[in-house]
Design an enzyme around this catalytic site. Structure first.
Site, PDB file in Angstrom:
ATOM      1  N   GLY A  43       0.829  -1.199   0.000  1.00  0.00           N
ATOM      2  CA  GLY A  43       0.000   0.000   0.000  1.00  0.00           C
ATOM      3  C   GLY A  43       0.863   1.248   0.000  1.00  0.00           C
ATOM      4  N   GLN A  48       2.913   9.864   1.559  1.00  0.00           N
ATOM      5  CA  GLN A  48       4.212   9.178   1.587  1.00  0.00           C
ATOM      6  C   GLN A  48       5.133   9.617   0.462  1.00  0.00           C
ATOM      7  OE1 GLN A  48       2.384   5.080   2.072  1.00  0.00           O
ATOM      8  NE2 GLN A  48       4.295   4.857   3.214  1.00  0.00           N
ATOM      9  N   CYS A  87       5.978  -0.508   7.003  1.00  0.00           N
ATOM     10  CA  CYS A  87       5.604   0.693   6.264  1.00  0.00           C
ATOM     11  C   CYS A  87       6.769   1.100   5.371  1.00  0.00           C
ATOM     12  CB  CYS A  87       5.276   1.813   7.247  1.00  0.00           C
ATOM     13  SG  CYS A  87       4.798   3.345   6.457  1.00  0.00           S
ATOM     14  N   LEU A  88       6.480   1.466   4.127  1.00  0.00           N
ATOM     15  CA  LEU A  88       7.557   1.881   3.212  1.00  0.00           C
ATOM     16  C   LEU A  88       8.286   3.128   3.735  1.00  0.00           C
ATOM     17  CD1 LEU A  88       5.866   1.362  -0.285  1.00  0.00           C
ATOM     18  CD2 LEU A  88       7.604  -0.076   0.803  1.00  0.00           C
ATOM     19  N   HIS A 129      -4.385   0.969   7.332  1.00  0.00           N
ATOM     20  CA  HIS A 129      -3.036   1.538   7.460  1.00  0.00           C
ATOM     21  C   HIS A 129      -2.904   2.776   6.553  1.00  0.00           C
ATOM     22  CE1 HIS A 129       1.530   0.980   7.727  1.00  0.00           C
ATOM     23  NE2 HIS A 129       1.401   1.823   6.714  1.00  0.00           N
ATOM     24  N   GLU A 130      -3.424   2.663   5.323  1.00  0.00           N
ATOM     25  CA  GLU A 130      -3.314   3.778   4.373  1.00  0.00           C
ATOM     26  C   GLU A 130      -4.222   4.935   4.770  1.00  0.00           C
ATOM     27  OE1 GLU A 130      -0.806   3.631   2.462  1.00  0.00           O
ATOM     28  OE2 GLU A 130      -0.500   1.523   2.944  1.00  0.00           O
ATOM     29  N   HIS A 133      -2.468   7.038   7.096  1.00  0.00           N
ATOM     30  CA  HIS A 133      -1.501   7.955   6.470  1.00  0.00           C
ATOM     31  C   HIS A 133      -2.176   9.271   6.078  1.00  0.00           C
ATOM     32  CE1 HIS A 133       2.366   5.999   6.194  1.00  0.00           C
ATOM     33  NE2 HIS A 133       1.858   4.895   5.683  1.00  0.00           N
TER      34      HIS A 133
END
Ligand code: ZN
Length: 192
Positions: A43, A48, A87-88, A129-130, A133
Site C-alpha cells: 500500500g 508518503q 511501512c515503506l 493503514h493507508e 496515512h
C-alpha cells in the site's frame, strides 16, 4: 515520486480531500502504483510521496490493484486482529498492530466512480493503514511507547549507517579519481 521517511514532518500532516477527480488522477494513480510495485509494498498513500491529497493505492497478493480517493470508513467489525505491520516510510521495521478484522469503506476510484468495499484479512489491514496515512498517522502510533521508541531507535541507527556508507562511497570515489589523475597525468580532463 520519492518516498518520504519517518522524521519527515509531511508524514504527520493531514491530507486534503480531492474536490474534483479530474483526468490527471489516472496518471497519479498509475504513478503511485508504479512506486508501490518498485518498492514491493502492499500500500502507498499520497502523503508518503509528498502528495497531500486523500488518495492511496493498495495491491495485496492475489488481489487486483485498487485505488481509493476520499475514502470513508462506514463500518468496522468489533472483532479485532493482531498482525505484523511494516511501512515503506519506516523500512525493514515491523510490529504487531491491533486493528478491526473487517471493514466497510466507501471511496471513489481514479475515474471518479464511487464504490463501496467490504474487506477483511490483509486487504482490510492495508486499507486501514493507508487511511491512517491520510490522517498523518503511522502504525507506530498504535503500538506501546516502549515498542515505538525501539523502532525509532533502530530506524535512526539504520539512517546513520546509510549516511556513513554514503560518505564512504564519496570518499572512495574521490580517492579513485585522485588515483586516476596521478596515474595518467596527461590524460585529457573530461569531467570538468
Ligand atoms: Zn505506511
Amino acid at each position: 515520486m520519492e518516498i518520504l521517511y519517518l522524521g519527515n514532518e509531511i508524514l504527520r500532516q493531514k491530507a486534503k480531500p480531492i474536490e474534483k477527480i479530474g483526468p490527471e488522477y489516472k496518471q497519479i494513480a498509475q504513478e503511485l502504483l508504479k512506486v508501490l510495485n518498485e518498492e514491493k509494498g502492499v500500500g502507498l498513500a499520497g502523503p508518503q510521496v509528498g502528495l497531500m491529497e486523500r488518495i492511496f493505492v493498495v495491491h495485496v497478493s492475489g488481489d487486483e490493484p485498487r485505488i481509493f480517493i476520499n475514502p470513508s470508513i462506514i463500518e468496522t467489525s468489533l472483532e479485532t486482529l493482531k498482525y505484523e505491520e511494516g511501512c515503506l516510510s519506516i523500512p525493514n521495521l515491523y510490529a504487531d498492530v491491533i486493528r478491526p478484522a473487517a471493514i466497510k469503506v466507501q471511496a471513489w476510484n481514479e475515474a471518479g466512480k464511487s464504490f463501496t468495499i467490504e474487506a477483511s484479512g490483509l486487504l482490510a489491514r492495508v486499507i486501514l493503514h493507508e487511511i491512517d496515512h491520510l490522517e498523518g498517522k503511522l502504525f507506530i502510533d498504535r503500538i506501546s511507547e516502549f515498542k515505538r521508541s525501539k523502532i525509532i531507535e533502530k530506524f535512526e541507527k539504520a539512517e546513520a549507517g546509510k549516511d556513513k556508507a554514503e560518505s564512504k562511497r564519496v570518499k572512495s570515489r574521490r580517492a579513485k579519481s585522485r588515483l586516476a589523475q596521478t596515474e595518467s597525468p596527461e590524460s585529457p580532463k573530461e569531467e570538468s
